[in-house]
Scaffold this active site. Structure first.
Site, PDB file in Angstrom:
ATOM      1  N   ASP A 170     132.913  58.623  50.655  1.00 29.03           N
ATOM      2  CA  ASP A 170     133.008  59.834  50.093  1.00 29.03           C
ATOM      3  C   ASP A 170     133.871  60.892  50.711  1.00 29.03           C
ATOM      4  O   ASP A 170     133.362  61.881  51.735  1.00 29.03           O
ATOM      5  CB  ASP A 170     131.321  60.280  50.187  1.00 29.03           C
ATOM      6  CG  ASP A 170     130.980  61.576  49.494  1.00 29.03           C
ATOM      7  OD1 ASP A 170     131.877  62.190  48.808  1.00 29.03           O
ATOM      8  OD2 ASP A 170     129.718  61.767  49.429  1.00 29.03           O
TER       9      ASP A 170
ATOM     10  N   HIS B  50     132.673  64.319  46.818  1.00 32.36           N
ATOM     11  CA  HIS B  50     131.886  65.131  45.709  1.00 32.36           C
ATOM     12  C   HIS B  50     131.917  66.447  46.002  1.00 32.36           C
ATOM     13  O   HIS B  50     131.844  67.251  45.151  1.00 32.36           O
ATOM     14  CB  HIS B  50     130.580  64.674  45.889  1.00 32.36           C
ATOM     15  CG  HIS B  50     129.811  65.079  47.075  1.00 32.36           C
ATOM     16  ND1 HIS B  50     129.266  64.247  48.076  1.00 32.36           N
ATOM     17  CD2 HIS B  50     129.229  66.240  47.375  1.00 32.36           C
ATOM     18  CE1 HIS B  50     128.724  65.098  49.274  1.00 32.36           C
ATOM     19  NE2 HIS B  50     128.435  66.202  48.554  1.00 32.36           N
TER      20      HIS B  50
ATOM     21  N   SER C  90     127.456  68.687  53.547  1.00 34.44           N
ATOM     22  CA  SER C  90     128.279  67.681  52.928  1.00 34.44           C
ATOM     23  C   SER C  90     129.820  68.004  53.310  1.00 34.44           C
ATOM     24  O   SER C  90     130.347  69.200  53.169  1.00 34.44           O
ATOM     25  CB  SER C  90     128.093  67.953  51.342  1.00 34.44           C
ATOM     26  OG  SER C  90     126.999  67.372  50.836  1.00 34.44           O
TER      27      SER C  90
END
Length: 716
Positions: free
Chosen positions: A222, A86, A651
């Site tokens: 991810d 992402h 992240s």
């Protein structure tokens, strides 16, 4: 959980009481004094110098801020970078087309020449930091207004940044901490030639979609991979075919042993924002006014985008990145509402503030701190309805590409029209390039629907605070149905097609751009968002100084228990351990601290955009074709949990074992602890990570890109 006694910097930080070992986002330069002994007891085998060193390579040299909003890590001697799927989403979408859809199908460069450069992508290396609190605070005094204080601080910051950038070689940022009670400067080096190496297909990289987002158990690949390029001498350089892969000062070895309950885990990264000093009134304002508006505005924008995304692959690519960003925060804010309400966070903060107010009004403290709580509460009572209003309007800006067009393309064209012929000639190529990029990311029919729907929501739901004058006038004339106005405005605007835009460049007119209906609407809303009454301006000034005094007083009185500064996109270290949540029947794993590919396949729904899976993966799982990345229990571990203290911006952060070896990739948190940006919950707070063995399996076994894995240093 063992208790710590931390000895902090004399004269800067107070001596703390006990703190949970898994709580805190710590500066690397203070690890030796604050955390190293406790980390060693938990399993760290590195020295503090091996984590942060100015003169020698250390872990910090392998950690980069990725494109200003995420974290990534260097994992090979040739500048290979690992981050979340992402985080790379924008770049992957930009490089994709309906014919070659790398988001949908995945991509792995077969060689260096096949690595692809997005138009704009950079990584930022951290060089060093230092304390400049005394220097900056010597320039301010209690008699200053907040505006005067800010001006004095910014003037000194400008000098410090100039003194340390070595003639522009480095980017220097001075940041406030503890609500402006301390200041530190950070030196960075940016590399702008960053190229896509590979990404799994979206069915793996986004498996679970919005349904599983912020949830556990999780089964998501991810991750995505990029490479940093530099000139022949290893220095930053704009994109060039002559650039070569960067030889980093340090890169992370990759450990294949897997993890078990209680294993030490540390995470380094760039957490974006926490608000753990936020007063009770601020929490209450968010829960009852700001966040509900944010959630509602997000959903309206998402619904309108989705109508068009479902029409074709090309339109899906146009809005995929924007939709994902809005959807992520939509669920986050709803989780924040639920968690903060459930745990009564505002009430617990109010109890602390009552205790503080009693201390503040003692004779020896009253002159300095006596009005702090009253000023803070007055500000929130005056701005509750404005907070609701502002969030509706800000979500219009997030969802609509034309919400802020007045200060972006509109302002650029106004400046172009005002310029002389020579200046226009200089500006022309950049404006054409900007317009080309803008029109790639909009579909006019969708933009009309988004704008009309968001305007209706904003105008009809922001009744407690006056809305933008132009929006109000149009609404009254059309029963707050903005469809007719929006359609007409888009038909008349010069900013709704490349042809009209370029025609304006040939015959520029300042009057034409300032009278453009979309520019006028945008400027009206932007101006209104930034305006405030004298009463609110005065309350805001008092709030700024009072909040700073609240933090100072909470630390001085020891009523406050937080011993680390709020996150603000500066490099931090958090440490803890692999830690399960209570048993969950939805997870087939033997211990609820990891998930398996078997569990992933059980979620499979053929044709479902969130839970579809490649047939190849299903077949490989059926045959237990896990290669060298199989766990000793015979399964393929996919994701795992730790109790590290992270937030947005982390992240893509590396999860490291006690030797500084990569064991996973942080990508999410659990929704039960969504209040974590405001208050840390030691029982529920978890970080959700991709098991590095699953990452490598996807690359080597599933995708057949073993040459990428061969770059890395693998250890057991």
């Amino acid at each position: 959980m063992k208790k710590l006694l931390l000895s902090l910097i004399v004269g800067i930080m107070l001596i703390p009481t006990s703190v949970k070992a898994d709580e805190g986002m710590w500066f690397l330069m203070f690890i030796e004094r604050l955390n190293h002994r406790d980390m060693q007891k938990m399993g760290l085998q590195l020295t503090a110098e091996e984590i942060y060193s100015i003169n020698h390579h250390s872990l910090k040299d392998a950690i980069v801020q990725f494109n200003g909003g995420c974290t990534a890590e260097v994992i090979s001697k040739d500048g290979l970078v690992l981050t979340n799927h992402h985080c790379g989403y924008d770049a992957i979408a930009e490089l994709s087309s309906a014919e070659k859809n790398y988001l949908k199908d995945g991509y792995w460069a077969e060689n260096r020449k096949a690595e692809m450069k997005p138009s704009s992508l950079y990584v930022r290396f951290f060089v060093r930091m230092d304390d400049v609190s005394k220097r900056i605070l010597s320039k301010v005094n209690d008699k200053m207004t907040e505006a005067e204080r800010e001006k004095a601080v910014n003037q000194e910051i400008a000098l410090i940044e100039k003194e340390n950038n070595e003639g522009g070689k480095y980017t220097v940022s001075v940041r406030p901490f503890f609500q402006g009670n301390e200041y530190y400067y950070f030196v960075y080096q940016d590399y702008k030639d960053v190229r896509l190496v590979g990404t799994p297909p979206e069915s793996l990289g986004k498996f679970g979609g919005d349904t599983d987002n912020w949830e556990w158990p999780r089964h998501t690949a991810d991750f995505s991979m990029f490479r940093i390029y530099a000139d022949a001498n290893g220095n930053p350089s704009d994109y060039s075919q002559n650039n070569v892969p960067l030889k980093p000062k340090h890169y992370l070895p990759v450990n294949l042993s897997g993890v078990k309950e209680g294993d030490f885990a540390m995470i380094l990264g760039y957490p974006g924002r926490t608000n753990r000093w936020m007063p009770a009134g601020g929490i209450e304002q968010n829960v009852k006014f700001a966040y509900p508006a944010f959630v509602e505005g997000s959903k309206v924008g998402m619904d309108k985008m989705k109508v068009y995304m479902d029409k074709s692959e090309a339109l899906n690519l146009v809005y995929a990145s924007k939709y994902a960003g809005v959807a992520n925060y939509w669920k986050n804010r709803q989780g924040m509402i639920d968690a903060l309400t459930k745990f009564g966070t505002a009430k617990s903060k109010a109890v602390q503030e009552t205790k503080f107010n009693k201390w503040a009004n003692k004779k020896e403290n009253k002159a300095k701190y006596g009005n702090v709580i009253a000023n803070i509460n007055k500000f929130y009572s005056l701005t509750n309805e404005k907070a609701r209003h502002d969030n509706y309007l800000q979500l219009l800006f997030r969802a609509s590409s034309y919400g802020t067009i007045g200060r972006t393309l509109g302002k650029q064209l106004e400046n172009y029209a005002k310029a002389d012929v020579a200046k226009r000639k200089e500006m022309y190529p950049k404006l054409v390039e900007t317009a080309d990029e803008f029109f790639k990311e909009v579909h006019i029919a969708a933009e009309k629907d988004i704008m009309a729907a968001e305007l209706n929501l904003y105008a009809t739901k922001s009744k407690g605070y006056a809305i933008a004058p132009m929006v109000e006038k149009i609404g009254k004339e059309n029963n707050y149905d903005y469809t007719k106005f929006v359609n007409a405005a888009f038909d008349l605007s010069i900013l709704t097609s490349p042809e009209r835009f370029k025609a304006f460049l040939e015959l520029p007119s300042e009057t034409m751009i300032t009278n453009d209906p979309l520019v006028q609407l945008s400027n009206d809303m932007i101006t209104h968002l930034g305006s405030k009454s004298d009463e609110i301006a005065k309350a805001q000034n008092d709030y700024g100084s009072s909040f700073r005094l609240l933090v100072e007083g909470l630390r001085e009185s020891k009523i406050g228990t937080i011993k680390y500064p709020d996150a603000n996109s500066t490099l931090r270290l958090t440490y803890g351990k692999v830690r399960s949540l209570p048993a969950d029947k939805r997870n087939d794993a033997k211990v609820n601290n990891y998930t398996t590919m078997d569990g992933m396949v059980k979620k499979y729904k053929k044709g479902d955009e969130e839970f579809d899976l490649p047939v190849r993966l299903i077949d490989m799982n059926k045959g237990k074709d896990y290669g060298r990345f199989i766990d000793k229990d015979g399964s393929m571990h996919v994701n795992f949990l730790t109790d590290n203290d992270i937030t947005g911006g982390n992240s893509g952060s590396p999860v490291l074992n006690g030797k500084g070896e990569l064991i996973g990739l942080a990508f999410d948190g659990n929704i039960e602890a969504m209040a974590g940006d405001v208050i840390f919950d030691s029982k529920l707070q978890r970080t959700i990570n991709v098991d590095i063995r699953y990452v490598l399996w996807v690359i080597e076994n599933f995708s057949g890109a073993k040459h990428i894995v061969d770059e890395m240093t693998l250890v057991k």
